[in-house]
Motif scaffolding. Structure first.
Motif, PDB file in Angstrom:
ATOM      1  N   ASP A  76      17.484   1.732   5.525  1.00 33.77           N
ATOM      2  CA  ASP A  76      16.935   2.810   6.151  1.00 33.77           C
ATOM      3  C   ASP A  76      15.370   2.767   5.711  1.00 33.77           C
ATOM      4  OD1 ASP A  76      16.088   5.062   7.053  1.00 33.77           O
ATOM      5  OD2 ASP A  76      17.129   6.480   5.807  1.00 33.77           O
ATOM      6  N   ASP A  78      13.206   4.589   6.293  1.00 30.77           N
ATOM      7  CA  ASP A  78      12.531   5.878   5.718  1.00 30.77           C
ATOM      8  C   ASP A  78      12.690   6.261   4.259  1.00 30.77           C
ATOM      9  OD1 ASP A  78      11.873   6.500   8.654  1.00 30.77           O
ATOM     10  OD2 ASP A  78      13.808   7.637   8.938  1.00 30.77           O
ATOM     11  N   ALA A  81       9.495   6.833   2.176  1.00 29.58           N
ATOM     12  CA  ALA A  81       8.454   7.926   2.409  1.00 29.58           C
ATOM     13  C   ALA A  81       7.918   8.437   1.272  1.00 29.58           C
ATOM     14  CB  ALA A  81       9.240   9.193   3.205  1.00 29.58           C
ATOM     15  N   VAL A 107       5.670   5.109   7.979  1.00 30.39           N
ATOM     16  CA  VAL A 107       7.038   5.992   7.272  1.00 30.39           C
ATOM     17  C   VAL A 107       6.306   6.451   6.022  1.00 30.39           C
ATOM     18  CG1 VAL A 107       8.953   5.745   5.902  1.00 30.39           C
ATOM     19  CG2 VAL A 107       8.668   4.481   7.942  1.00 30.39           C
TER      20      VAL A 107
END
Length: 280
Positions: A76, A78, A81, A107
């Motif tokens: 993932d 993300d 982040a 991201v």
């Protein structure tokens, strides 16, 4: 410690795992991104095995299980982040690196973004980014945990603040930084490949055996390892790709010798396949 509390590494192969290992030992948390759950799991196992070996050698300052708790491996993207620094460590394919870097930037736009490329143009990779001023090269060397050097490659738009941050971060890792401007092969790859290609030509010409050519450099010039054995460890395919790139950018003196092309065509890529200039 000046390192960000959380560092991302995109790519969990040999280099990416080594970078993650070094970051973990410096006390930061690390997120390793891979393409799918299986490769993410394999990346985690790779880093864990490396940490276990370091623990056996007495190189950790805290329990190995405590170090592992700071490691996350996932597919993932993300998860990057919240990272303050993200290092791309995917194969030396410019299109792939550009795609990955753009994805990371979307991201984690606040992060300093770095590429671990050993030969590709930092400015070329920066051309597709929205914030090229926040981007530079951090060229680690294999094996990362044991290597003492990191080559900081400064792009045309890289800010001096980012360069100073990178220099402090390398010091936090217990390594020495050299800072170079973006140019074909930078400093380390250009010098290393030049010596290795000449060693290959000497082998082709029957000047000496691979072992004796390497010994000339280890004993005569105090290199820790000879150029042919180093090529086996780096990977003959990797060295071929870098040499071809340098031949295009710098000139024919970097044209790969026939012996290198023949070994790569035969699948003899060095230590990872069991055979290169040496048998492993």
């Amino acid at each position: 410690m000046t390192l960000p509390k959380e560092v991302g590494v995109y790519g969990g192969g040999r280099m990416g795992a080594g970078i993650a290992h070094a970051m973990l030992l410096a006390g930061t948390s690390v997120v390793v991104i891979e393409t799918d759950d299986d490769t993410a799991r394999a990346a985690g196992e790779r880093v864990s095995a490396s940490l276990a070996k370091a623990d056996e050698r007495g190189l950790l300052t805290e329990p190995v299980d405590a170090v592992r708790t700071r490691l996350t491996t996932t597919a993932d993207t993300d998860a990057l982040a919240t990272c303050g620094l993200v290092i791309e460590a995917v194969p030396e394919i410019s299109e792939l690196k550009s795609k990955v870097l753009s994805r990371i930037e979307s991201v984690a736009p606040q992060a300093v973004l770095a590429t671990n490329t050993s030969s590709l143009s930092v400015d070329g990779l920066a051309s597709g980014l929205a914030r090229p001023e926040n981007f530079l090269g951090l060229h680690f060397f294999n094996p990362v945990p044991a290597s003492e050097l990191v080559e900081i490659v400064v792009g045309a738009k890289t800010t001096q603040e980012v360069v100073r941050d990178a220099q402090r971060w390398v010091a936090d890792l217990g390594k020495t930084a050299i800072t170079v401007t973006d140019s074909p092969g930078f400093a380390s790859s250009r010098l290393g490949v030049a010596i290795a290609l000449e060693a290959m030509r000497m082998l082709e010409d029957g000047v000496a055996t691979a072992a004796d050519i390497d010994t000339a450099m280890t004993l005569g010039y105090k290199h820790p390892m000879g150029p042919l054995r180093t090529t086996d460890i780096v990977g003959l395919d990797v060295r071929l790709a870098i040499a071809e790139h340098l031949a295009r950018e710098v000139g024919p003196r970097f044209e790969p010798p026939a012996i290198l092309r023949e070994l790569v065509d035969a699948g003899h890529l060095g230590r990872k396949t069991g055979r290169g200039f040496y048998s492993w």
